[in-house]
Design an enzyme around this catalytic site. Sequence first.
Site, PDB file in Angstrom:
ATOM      1  N   TYR A 153      53.284  48.801  31.860  1.00  0.00           N
ATOM      2  CA  TYR A 153      52.204  49.468  32.579  1.00  0.00           C
ATOM      3  C   TYR A 153      51.785  50.747  31.867  1.00  0.00           C
ATOM      4  O   TYR A 153      50.593  50.988  31.639  1.00  0.00           O
ATOM      5  CB  TYR A 153      52.654  49.775  34.004  1.00  0.00           C
ATOM      6  CG  TYR A 153      51.544  50.260  34.901  1.00  0.00           C
ATOM      7  CD1 TYR A 153      50.605  49.372  35.413  1.00  0.00           C
ATOM      8  CD2 TYR A 153      51.434  51.598  35.253  1.00  0.00           C
ATOM      9  CE1 TYR A 153      49.586  49.801  36.251  1.00  0.00           C
ATOM     10  CE2 TYR A 153      50.428  52.053  36.084  1.00  0.00           C
ATOM     11  CZ  TYR A 153      49.498  51.143  36.582  1.00  0.00           C
ATOM     12  OH  TYR A 153      48.478  51.582  37.403  1.00  0.00           O
ATOM     13  N   VAL A 166      39.166  38.543  34.925  1.00  0.00           N
ATOM     14  CA  VAL A 166      38.873  39.551  33.911  1.00  0.00           C
ATOM     15  C   VAL A 166      39.471  39.209  32.549  1.00  0.00           C
ATOM     16  O   VAL A 166      39.218  39.913  31.576  1.00  0.00           O
ATOM     17  CB  VAL A 166      39.345  40.959  34.341  1.00  0.00           C
ATOM     18  CG1 VAL A 166      38.602  41.414  35.584  1.00  0.00           C
ATOM     19  CG2 VAL A 166      40.852  41.004  34.535  1.00  0.00           C
ATOM     20  N   ARG A 212      40.372  45.587  47.303  1.00  0.00           N
ATOM     21  CA  ARG A 212      41.492  46.239  47.985  1.00  0.00           C
ATOM     22  C   ARG A 212      41.908  47.491  47.213  1.00  0.00           C
ATOM     23  O   ARG A 212      41.504  47.710  46.080  1.00  0.00           O
ATOM     24  CB  ARG A 212      42.677  45.295  48.137  1.00  0.00           C
ATOM     25  CG  ARG A 212      43.294  44.837  46.828  1.00  0.00           C
ATOM     26  CD  ARG A 212      44.553  44.037  47.093  1.00  0.00           C
ATOM     27  NE  ARG A 212      45.181  43.579  45.862  1.00  0.00           N
ATOM     28  CZ  ARG A 212      46.400  43.045  45.812  1.00  0.00           C
ATOM     29  NH1 ARG A 212      47.124  42.921  46.913  1.00  0.00           N
ATOM     30  NH2 ARG A 212      46.904  42.639  44.661  1.00  0.00           N
TER      31      ARG A 212
END
Length: 245
Positions: A150, A60, A15
């Site tokens: 982030y 991951v 996506r």
Amino acid sequence: MRLAGRTAVITGGTRGLGRAIAERYLAEGANVVAAARSPYDFKEVLDLHPDRARLESVDVTSADSLGALMASARDCFGSVDVVVANAGVSRDGRVERLSEEHWQEMVGTNLTGTFLTTQAAVPFLKERGGRIINVSSSMATRVAVGAAGYCATKAAIEMFTKVSAIELGPKGILVNGLAPGIIDEGMGRALKNNDKAWEAYRTRFALGRAGRAEEVAAAAVFLADEASSYVNGHVLEVNGGLLWA
């Protein structure tokens, strides 16, 4: 068909930007293994390219899961030539109230995930040389209030990319970064749909608009094909000229 005969593995490939890169790589002739924790709605891509597209589940944050992913890609298509480390998460929160759980989630997925993806890819890419493309963000180099985790993980990814490029270059592996600005996809689309926030950001675009996912995907093609054969350790910003402050 700039990528004909090559096999690309894309984490977070079902996506958003990952999917856009997967679709563009397929259009350029590559075999593509799109890997993610959830398949989302990837069936139409598989139906369009039944011989060259494959969907795999991956975590991951797990070296074993990533190793199995790379081995599966090689067993299916004969090689691994390009690895795009795109999987990532963002959790809002100012430093004083950002939870440790969300901090660890971003570090684990964004940074450790990129590190483990690289480690898993190296043995396969060494077989005939290859490319690693780590997806960063314009927020790696710009302050964004409420996005400490982030911003920090994306900044770390960019330095990890540069060090990896120096260490892996002698093995025939080129490592570069791709840093999108505000794109009309995912978090960028949410921003664009917020009238108040969009009005504040709109004037910061030199081109007067947010970017498109396919424009990021085009840059990912450049970093994967022979046109970038002497580009190593570079972070390519795709932001249309973004004035942040």
